[in-house]
Design a protein around this motif. Sequence first.
Motif, PDB file in Angstrom:
ATOM      1  N   UNK A  77      -9.298   3.737  15.011  1.00 27.22           N
ATOM      2  CA  UNK A  77      -9.802   2.320  15.144  1.00 27.22           C
ATOM      3  C   UNK A  77      -8.449   1.230  15.835  1.00 27.22           C
ATOM      4  N   UNK A  78      -7.750   2.074  15.801  1.00 28.93           N
ATOM      5  CA  UNK A  78      -6.660   0.980  16.556  1.00 28.93           C
ATOM      6  C   UNK A  78      -6.380   0.737  17.215  1.00 28.93           C
ATOM      7  N   UNK A  79      -6.721   2.392  17.721  1.00 35.18           N
ATOM      8  CA  UNK A  79      -7.147   2.607  19.499  1.00 35.18           C
ATOM      9  C   UNK A  79      -7.945   1.982  20.029  1.00 35.18           C
ATOM     10  N   UNK A  80      -9.142   1.490  19.229  1.00 30.50           N
ATOM     11  CA  UNK A  80     -10.408   0.951  19.406  1.00 30.50           C
ATOM     12  C   UNK A  80     -10.446  -0.166  19.911  1.00 30.50           C
ATOM     13  N   UNK A  89       0.417  -0.889   0.396  1.00 33.24           N
ATOM     14  CA  UNK A  89      -0.101   0.149  -0.173  1.00 33.24           C
ATOM     15  C   UNK A  89       0.413   1.616  -0.226  1.00 33.24           C
ATOM     16  N   UNK A  90       2.029   1.321   0.676  1.00 32.56           N
ATOM     17  CA  UNK A  90       3.186   2.190   0.240  1.00 32.56           C
ATOM     18  C   UNK A  90       3.899   2.710  -0.992  1.00 32.56           C
ATOM     19  N   UNK A 113       8.306   0.697   5.215  1.00 37.25           N
ATOM     20  CA  UNK A 113       7.626   0.519   6.449  1.00 37.25           C
ATOM     21  C   UNK A 113       6.195   1.121   6.323  1.00 37.25           C
ATOM     22  N   UNK A 114       5.360  -0.263   6.571  1.00 40.65           N
ATOM     23  CA  UNK A 114       4.192  -0.809   6.276  1.00 40.65           C
ATOM     24  C   UNK A 114       3.364  -0.473   7.968  1.00 40.65           C
ATOM     25  N   UNK A 115       4.040  -0.464   8.708  1.00 40.05           N
ATOM     26  CA  UNK A 115       2.965  -0.393  10.629  1.00 40.05           C
ATOM     27  C   UNK A 115       2.841   1.442  10.752  1.00 40.05           C
ATOM     28  N   UNK A 116       3.551   2.033  10.167  1.00 42.90           N
ATOM     29  CA  UNK A 116       2.728   3.155  10.164  1.00 42.90           C
ATOM     30  C   UNK A 116       1.493   3.211   9.958  1.00 42.90           C
ATOM     31  N   UNK A 117       0.216   3.489  11.034  1.00 38.63           N
ATOM     32  CA  UNK A 117      -1.068   4.076  10.719  1.00 38.63           C
ATOM     33  C   UNK A 117      -1.840   4.856  10.015  1.00 38.63           C
ATOM     34  N   UNK A 118      -2.450   4.516   9.304  1.00 44.35           N
ATOM     35  CA  UNK A 118      -3.387   6.412   8.346  1.00 44.35           C
ATOM     36  C   UNK A 118      -4.111   6.977   9.510  1.00 44.35           C
ATOM     37  N   UNK A 119      -3.439   8.428   9.938  1.00 45.65           N
ATOM     38  CA  UNK A 119      -3.856   9.246  10.722  1.00 45.65           C
ATOM     39  C   UNK A 119      -5.413   9.490  11.376  1.00 45.65           C
TER      40      UNK A 119
END
Length: 51
Positions: free
Chosen positions: A45-48, A20-21, A34-40
């Motif tokens: 949702x990641x936190x949830x 996706x990068x 680096x695919x570990x960065x989360x789309x802001x």
Amino acid sequence: MLRADPMQALCKPDCRGLCPVCGADLTDGDCGSDRSTVDPRLAALKQFIKN
């Protein structure tokens, strides 16, 4: 008539998809992006999911 499309379109069952990068074909090997960065936009949702 209902038609169920796959959640992720793949060219064959063992296809790993595209990065996706950078868009590299991941079936050929890891691209090094680096695919570990989360789309802001999805950070909440990641936190949830974490909880």
